[in-house]
Every structure is written in structure tokens, then in C-alpha cells.
Scaffold this motif. Structure first.
Motif, short mmCIF file in Angstrom:
data_model
loop_
_atom_site.label_atom_id
_atom_site.label_comp_id
_atom_site.label_asym_id
_atom_site.label_seq_id
_atom_site.Cartn_x
_atom_site.Cartn_y
_atom_site.Cartn_z
N LYS B 131 14.23 82.33 25.30
CA LYS B 131 15.41 81.67 25.29
C LYS B 131 16.61 82.41 25.21
O LYS B 131 17.57 81.96 25.68
N ASP B 132 16.56 83.44 24.20
CA ASP B 132 17.81 84.26 24.06
C ASP B 132 18.18 84.78 25.58
O ASP B 132 19.26 84.76 25.82
N VAL B 133 17.28 85.51 26.35
CA VAL B 133 17.38 85.88 27.53
C VAL B 133 18.04 85.05 28.52
O VAL B 133 19.14 85.11 29.28
N LEU B 134 17.60 83.85 28.46
CA LEU B 134 18.00 82.53 29.18
C LEU B 134 19.47 82.32 29.10
O LEU B 134 20.26 82.04 29.98
N LYS B 135 19.70 82.30 27.84
CA LYS B 135 21.06 81.86 27.48
C LYS B 135 22.01 83.10 27.91
O LYS B 135 23.20 82.78 28.36
N ARG B 136 21.51 84.31 27.76
CA ARG B 136 22.43 85.36 28.21
C ARG B 136 22.70 85.27 29.67
O ARG B 136 23.62 85.54 30.27
N ALA B 137 21.64 84.87 30.51
CA ALA B 137 21.80 84.72 31.99
C ALA B 137 22.53 83.51 32.42
O ALA B 137 22.81 83.20 33.70
N MET B 138 22.77 82.60 31.39
CA MET B 138 23.45 81.26 31.98
C MET B 138 24.76 81.57 32.71
O MET B 138 25.34 82.37 32.16
N GLY B 139 24.95 80.85 33.72
CA GLY B 139 26.23 81.13 34.50
C GLY B 139 26.07 82.41 35.61
O GLY B 139 26.98 82.75 36.15
N GLY B 140 24.98 82.72 35.56
CA GLY B 140 24.70 84.09 36.49
C GLY B 140 23.12 83.88 36.97
O GLY B 140 22.36 82.99 36.98
N VAL B 141 22.76 85.12 37.09
CA VAL B 141 21.46 85.30 37.96
C VAL B 141 20.31 85.95 36.70
O VAL B 141 21.01 87.25 36.24
N LEU B 142 19.35 85.63 36.66
CA LEU B 142 18.37 86.23 35.98
C LEU B 142 17.30 86.84 36.96
O LEU B 142 16.60 86.43 37.57
N PHE B 143 17.33 88.19 36.71
CA PHE B 143 16.37 89.27 37.45
C PHE B 143 15.22 89.58 36.85
O PHE B 143 15.62 90.41 35.96
#
Lengths: 138, 309
Positions: B131-143
Motif C-alpha cells: 500500500k505504501d508503494v501504491l500511495k507513492r505511485a498515485m498520480g503516476g505510473v507503477l512499473f
């Protein structure tokens, strides 16, 4: 009695979109956000409970808003605020702090004045009781 | 470019309540990114073609939205398959920029993670991490690089499954907030999708990255050197071509990444050579990679080029 602490507290309550815009501003400045809540908003109570670990490395307000909603759902009758922390050397402090939820009825605080020696007066603030059931609001 | 810019005043476009696709295209400045993709990346024709198609699709979705036509949120999650060093991360960065310019993600940054960033080491560790990674990726792209490592069928208590479930939930419910790009080897990715049908059905776009040909690798080597402001001596260029042929047959060949590593080592050797020669180094000497700098590679001795760790 409406609690006035932190930024924007004299304005009408911010909508979620406005809160998100403020968080976006904080993130754009490179500040990290954290969500805190309390049932005791006494001005001397500087230690509110942390809702989650501080949210570092975020780029978008959506992540913070998610925690804000979760905190509101978990503590529907508490005060909730968002703090934005600036880690820049020389600041290393909270740069922005604003309330994002307040209870439906805010009993506020009553000031008691006590006369002591000479002409000295001491003031204490005690929480008012909720009129309906006499319990302090949680 | 031409594939997605519509020719002016096409007959089948209704004039009155129509949408000017060219205008959306210009306003979004997506053309610059697509041109940059063409200019900066050697080869990869199928990838460029697919990227264009996706950009066109997103652009038309925007136009339909303006006309009030039913669009639903267009599916955006993607899967990049290909061998190491074929440009998956680079293209993902460009893709994030394209999505940002078309308004599908708000910030357009890329968060590059692998299994280690998502999966925890003990019970209850995985969900907060993911969830922490998802929050960091919000507004962008998670690769997610080498996404298939998330799923370890041989261990049914592996925490990877938990990460996959949280990812799936976010891919479904937070489509406005983030786009997920999965990347990895083609065959392993196919196995991964077969065993995770939920993931497979949520990934709309699959792009396959072909290996670079020898000529393309040679062009890449020259392009990289040019950007680093070096150049090959004529004999060194020939040596480099030979190096590419030899290197390809050896283990751990990683296309463009191998080339970059080879060039980095050649620069080291060049610096060392110049230093040992001592005295005045001319500007020409400083920017020229000599044949000996390339030839000194262990690859020519038939050994693996990287030192054993």
C-alpha cells in the motif's frame, strides 16, 4: 464552540477537493504529510495520535486523502488534522497544519479564573460537557 | 506522427458538433513525446507502433468524452515483455509522460519497483509495504519489473499472492489514480498471466520488445558515446562491432545494457591509458576511445565480461 487551531480554521470547513489541493501544494513544496486525530484538542495538547506512519515520497494527494478518509471512518467523532512536515535543514518542522474533520457538536472549553496571592490570577481551561448527555465528546 | 494526426477535414467526420482531434493532439503536446521516442530510441519499431496506437486510442477516448459518448475509463494497465536491456523502463517513462499529457494520470512520474519493494518478510508486513508503494505511485505510473516473481506457485504460503491481491484491488478501484505497467521476460510473463487470470483480464495493452539486431546495437553504441561526448577511433568502431558479435553469444547478454556497460569499462580503460601516458592530453585524446580500450575486454578472450562478484 468552534475550535480554531491551525491554518484555515477561521474559514468555513474545507471541502475534500480543497483539502486535496492544499495537500498537493504541500507535496509540491517537498513536504511530507501525516494524518493525526485526537479527542482532546486542548491548546496545550500538542501530542495528537498519529493515524498512520508519515507519508514520505508521495507525489499526489490521492494517497494522503485515502488515509484521511480511513481516519475519518475509524474516528468519526474525533478531530482530525493533516500536518505537512518540511525536512529542509533550518526548518525541520511542521510548515502547514490544518483540521480536516471536527465533531458535529464541539463543546469547547470553559475558562476558570482563580485568584491567588496578591493580585495574581491563574487561568485554567476545562473541557465543557456535552449538553445532551453530560459526557465529554469522544 | 502521421498515424495519429488526422488529415484535415476528413469526409467522414461530421463538421458541426465534431471534435478537432488535431487540436486535442496539439494541446496535449503528445507529439513531442512520440517524436522523442522515434528520435532517441534506435530500432524497436513494433514498440513505437504500439505506443502510437495506444496514444491514438487514448486521444480518441478523450474526444469521445468531450462529445458525451460513452467511453468508460479506457483500460490503461499495460504489460511490457522482452529480454533485459531492450528498453522497457525507458519506454515506460515515455509512456508515463504520454499518459500525463493526455490527462490520464495527474503527475506523470514513474515508480520503479520489484518484488522486494512489494512483498514483506513476515506475516502482516506485505500489505503495508504494497500500500505504501501504491500511495507513492498515485498520480503516476507503477512499473513492476519482473512481475512474475510476485507469484511463487511452489510455495502456497508465499506473501506474493497477498501483494497481487492488493494490486488487483487498486488496479480495479483506483484506475483514476494510477496506471500499472508489468514487465519481464515474455514466456515467464505468459505463465504468470495464466496462473493469475484476474491480472490478465485487467491488463489491456501488451507490448513485446524485440531483441536488438547487431546493427542496431552498433548504432546504440555510437549514440551513447555521442551523448557522453566521446567518439570511437576508426579501428575501435570495428572492434566494437566484433565485440557485439562475441558478446551476444555469451551468458547474461542484456542488449543495450551490455553495450552501456562495455562503453563504461572502455572509458575507464581510456582514462587509465591516458593517465599512464602522462604529459599533455589533447582534447582529441580526451574524447577518443582507442581500439586497445575496446580490445582489452575479457569478452575477446572468451570470458564473461563482468568480474565475478
Amino acid at each position: 464552540m468552534r475550535l480554531t487551531q491551525g491554518t484555515f480554521s477561521f474559514l468555513p470547513d474545507l471541502s475534500d477537493a480543497e483539502i486535496a489541493a492544499q495537500i498537493d501544494y504541500a507535496l509540491a513544496q517537498g513536504w511530507s504529510c501525516v494524518v493525526e486525530y485526537t479527542d482532546d484538542p486542548h491548546p496545550r495538547n500538542t501530542f495528537w495520535e498519529m493515524w498512520c506512519v508519515p507519508l514520505f515520497d508521495l507525489r499526489d494527494a490521492a494517497g494522503v486523502m485515502q488515509e484521511v478518509s480511513a481516519c475519518r471512518a475509524g474516528h468519526p467523532h474525533a478531530y482530525v488534522k493533516v500536518n505537512a512536515f518540511d525536512s529542509t535543514r533550518g526548518f525541520e518542522t511542521t510548515r502547514l497544519s490544518f483540521i480536516v474533520q471536527r465533531p458535529k457538536t464541539e463543546p469547547g472549553y470553559a475558562m476558570a479564573r482563580t485568584e491567588t496571592h496578591g493580585r495574581v490570577q491563574r487561568y485554567t481551561y476545562t473541557r465543557r460537557r456535552d449538553a445532551a448527555d453530560g459526557r465529554p465528546l469522544a | 506522427m502521421s498515424a495519429i494526426v488526422p488529415t484535415a477535414a476528413r469526409a467522414d467526420v461530421e463538421p458541426a458538433p465534431g471534435v478537432d482531434l488535431g487540436e486535442i493532439f496539439r494541446d496535449s503536446k503528445v507529439g513531442e513525446v512520440l517524436e522523442g521516442l522515434d528520435r532517441d530510441l534506435v530500432g524497436l519499431l513494433p514498440v513505437k507502433q504500439r505506443t502510437r496506437e495506444i496514444a491514438a486510442f487514448l486521444l480518441v477516448s478523450k474526444a469521445r468524452e468531450r462529445q458525451g459518448l460513452a467511453t468508460g475509463a479506457p483500460p490503461l494497465h499495460m504489460c511490457f515483455t522482452g529480454n533485459p536491456g531492450t528498453g522497457k523502463t525507458t519506454v515506460a517513462r515515455r509512456m508515463a509522460e504520454i499518459l500525463h499529457r493526455l490527462g490520464y494520470v495527474r503527475k506523470g512520474h514513474l515508480v520503479d519497483v520489484t518484488r522486494d519493494d512489494l512483498v514483506g518478510q513476515y506475516i502482516g508486513h506485505t500489505a503495508p509495504r504494497t500500500k505504501d508503494v501504491l500511495k507513492r505511485a498515485m498520480g503516476g505510473v507503477l512499473f513492476i519489473d519482473e512481475a512474475y516473481y510476485l507469484y511463487r506457485p511452489e510455495n502456497e504460503r508465499d506473501y506474493g499472492q497477498e501483494a497481487i491481491e492488493i494490486l488487483l484491488q487498486a488496479m480495479e478501484n483506483q484506475r483514476d489514480d494510477l496506471v500499472v505497467i508489468l514487465a519481464g521476460y515474455k514466456d515467464r510473463m505468459d505463465t504468470f498471466f495464466r496462473s493469475n487470470p484476474g491480472m490478465s483480464s485487467r491488463v489491456a495493452h501488451h507490448i513485446d520488445f524485440p531483441d536488438f539486431t547487431d546493427a542496431e546495437l552498433d548504432a546504440i553504441a555510437r549514440l551513447m558515446l555521442e551523448r557522453m561526448q566521446y567518439r570511437f577511433a576508426p579501428a575501435a568502431a570495428a572492434a566494437m562491432r566484433e565485440y557485439i558479435l562475441q558478446r551476444r553469444g555469451q551468458p547474461n547478454f542484456a542488449n543495450a545494457r551490455s553495450i552501456r556497460n562495455a562503453l563504461d569499462r572502455a572509458r575507464l580503460r581510456q582514462a587509465n591509458r591516458l593517465f599512464e601516458e602522462g604529459g599533455m592530453a589533447t582534447r582529441e585524446a580526451l574524447e577518443t576511445i582507442a581500439e586497445s580500450d575496446v580490445r582489452a575486454s575479457r569478452v575477446f578472450a572468451g570470458l564473461a565480461d563482468a568480474a565475478p562478484r
